[in-house]
Design a protein around this motif. Structure first.
Motif, PDB file in Angstrom:
ATOM      1  N   THR A 110       0.855  -1.174   0.000  1.00 53.88           N
ATOM      2  CA  THR A 110       0.000   0.000   0.000  1.00 53.88           C
ATOM      3  C   THR A 110       0.893   1.226   0.000  1.00 53.88           C
ATOM      4  OG1 THR A 110      -1.741  -1.147   1.223  1.00 53.88           O
ATOM      5  CG2 THR A 110      -1.757   1.268   1.294  1.00 53.88           C
ATOM      6  N   SER A 111       0.728   2.075  -1.013  1.00 54.90           N
ATOM      7  CA  SER A 111       1.605   3.242  -1.147  1.00 54.90           C
ATOM      8  C   SER A 111       1.154   4.416  -0.292  1.00 54.90           C
ATOM      9  CB  SER A 111       1.675   3.672  -2.622  1.00 54.90           C
ATOM     10  OG  SER A 111       2.191   2.629  -3.415  1.00 54.90           O
ATOM     11  N   ASP A 112      -0.145   4.522  -0.058  1.00 59.54           N
ATOM     12  CA  ASP A 112      -0.675   5.622   0.747  1.00 59.54           C
ATOM     13  C   ASP A 112      -0.644   5.204   2.218  1.00 59.54           C
ATOM     14  OD1 ASP A 112      -1.884   7.914   1.627  1.00 59.54           O
ATOM     15  OD2 ASP A 112      -3.887   7.390   0.936  1.00 59.54           O
ATOM     16  N   PRO A 163       7.297  -1.762   6.927  1.00 60.18           N
ATOM     17  CA  PRO A 163       7.466  -0.580   6.081  1.00 60.18           C
ATOM     18  C   PRO A 163       8.319  -0.948   4.868  1.00 60.18           C
ATOM     19  CG  PRO A 163       7.914  -0.069   8.387  1.00 60.18           C
ATOM     20  CD  PRO A 163       7.835  -1.565   8.285  1.00 60.18           C
ATOM     21  N   VAL A 164       7.975  -0.389   3.730  1.00 57.43           N
ATOM     22  CA  VAL A 164       8.745  -0.617   2.509  1.00 57.43           C
ATOM     23  C   VAL A 164       9.573   0.636   2.240  1.00 57.43           C
ATOM     24  CG1 VAL A 164       8.658  -1.199   0.060  1.00 57.43           C
ATOM     25  CG2 VAL A 164       6.913  -2.090   1.622  1.00 57.43           C
ATOM     26  N   ILE A 190       3.628  -3.137   3.678  1.00 56.41           N
ATOM     27  CA  ILE A 190       3.049  -4.419   3.274  1.00 56.41           C
ATOM     28  C   ILE A 190       2.704  -5.209   4.526  1.00 56.41           C
ATOM     29  CG2 ILE A 190       5.306  -5.588   3.050  1.00 56.41           C
ATOM     30  CD1 ILE A 190       3.895  -6.973   0.531  1.00 56.41           C
ATOM     31  N   SER A 191       1.517  -5.807   4.526  1.00 55.26           N
ATOM     32  CA  SER A 191       1.020  -6.501   5.718  1.00 55.26           C
ATOM     33  C   SER A 191       0.869  -7.987   5.456  1.00 55.26           C
ATOM     34  CB  SER A 191      -0.335  -5.920   6.127  1.00 55.26           C
ATOM     35  OG  SER A 191      -1.327  -6.255   5.160  1.00 55.26           O
ATOM     36  N   ASN A 192       0.613  -8.732   6.527  1.00 58.32           N
ATOM     37  CA  ASN A 192       0.381 -10.164   6.373  1.00 58.32           C
ATOM     38  C   ASN A 192      -0.870 -10.425   5.530  1.00 58.32           C
ATOM     39  OD1 ASN A 192      -1.403  -9.237   8.299  1.00 58.32           O
ATOM     40  ND2 ASN A 192      -0.837 -10.727   9.867  1.00 58.32           N
ATOM     41  N   LYS A 229      -6.485  -2.423  -7.050  1.00 56.79           N
ATOM     42  CA  LYS A 229      -5.047  -2.183  -6.970  1.00 56.79           C
ATOM     43  C   LYS A 229      -4.309  -2.665  -8.215  1.00 56.79           C
ATOM     44  CE  LYS A 229      -2.788  -2.393  -3.163  1.00 56.79           C
ATOM     45  NZ  LYS A 229      -2.084  -2.818  -1.929  1.00 56.79           N
ATOM     46  N   GLY A 230      -5.069  -3.162  -9.196  1.00 55.05           N
ATOM     47  CA  GLY A 230      -4.453  -3.638 -10.423  1.00 55.05           C
ATOM     48  C   GLY A 230      -3.714  -4.946 -10.264  1.00 55.05           C
TER      49      GLY A 230
END
Length: 276
Positions: A11-13, A97-98, A109-111, A175-176
């Motif tokens: 997730t970018s946001d 966190p990415v 990114i989460s589980n 999310k494509g």
């Protein structure tokens, strides 16, 4: 197929809290977003992570920098999803966190993202196995291609789908990230073999075209899948029923039998049941 990467599912946001903030501000952020933790940033540089449990028995005016976790595990955008899964399982951390090489925050990114990345994965082996079955049963030579198909043209072969999986497919499409569906194209008909949840999700989002693995046969023969569709009175995607959570065989409860006992999931009661 290429390996799935963090950049495809993160997730970018991202909601963050500043290093200069206080515990009170983090509590407010939790109430507003319903998140259980946040990356802590100095500008756009990730310097730590703070979770709800870090706030236990802490004075509301305590600075974030004093209670945050300084030594955190992060992911890189090109990291394989499988590697992220191993990190999450071994560390017990639910979100990573990415960051880039400068430790700047790119996403999270989460589980849950990892689990979603594995649901309904369409492998080439799955497609080739279907082609082999068609060849053996009907003595034909199917041709494989990949391209767009119009959703309103699809003949479904599954009478019902499940709301929880439908919501997951809607999330992925937004999310494509949707995998291609699998169809059999024969003269005058396109039969949907795998991807019913994706097709309905796209329909609900107003999408008219889906990417598909297209198994083309030139012979005008009636397939067993067509007879199945006819028996269930299925003509278009709109004929598919959406079942609520309580009816999903994976979460079946004992209330059906008035007490504890053996559960008989729906797929064993209805031999036509398939989930895609």
């Amino acid at each position: 197929m290429d390996k799935k990467r963090v950049r495809d599912y993160m997730t970018s946001d991202v909601d963050t809290v500043p290093m200069t903030g206080t515990a009170r501000e983090v509590i407010h952020a939790i109430k507003v977003t319903s998140h259980d933790g946040f990356p802590v940033v100095d500008g756009n540089i990730v310097v730590g992570y703070i979770s709800a449990r870090d706030l236990l028995f802490v004075h509301p005016e305590t600075p974030v920098r004093e209670i945050m976790s300084h030594h955190l595990i992060v992911a890189e955008p090109e990291m394989a999803i499988g590697d992220v899964a191993r990190v999450i399982i071994r560390s017990g951390i639910q979100k990573l966190p990415v960051v880039n090489e400068k430790n700047e925050l790119l996403g999270i990114i989460s589980n849950t993202d990892v689990v979603r990345s594995q649901i309904e994965h369409v492998s080439p082996e799955k497609v080739y196995k279907l082609m082999d079955t068609l060849e053996r049963l009907h003595e034909i030579k199917p041709h494989l291609s990949k391209g767009p198909v119009q959703i309103h043209m699809l003949l479904p072969t599954q009478s019902r789908i499940y709301m929880d999986e439908l919501e997951g497919r809607i999330y992925e499409i937004k999310k494509g990230l949707a995998e291609p569906v699998i169809v059999i194209q024969k003269p005058g008909r396109i039969i949907l073999v795998d991807g019913h949840h994706r097709a309905v999700a796209a329909r609900k989002l107003g999408i008219k075209i889906l990417e598909a693995y297209i198994i083309e046969i030139t012979e005008n023969i009636e397939l067993g899948l067509e007879r199945t569709a006819k028996a269930m009175n299925l003509k278009t995607i709109d004929d598919i029923s959406i079942m609520d959570y309580a009816r999903h065989p994976l979460v079946a409860g004992t209330h059906r039998f008035g007490g504890m006992g053996t559960i008989v999931p729906d797929q064993y009661q209805d031999p036509s049941h398939r989930v895609s």
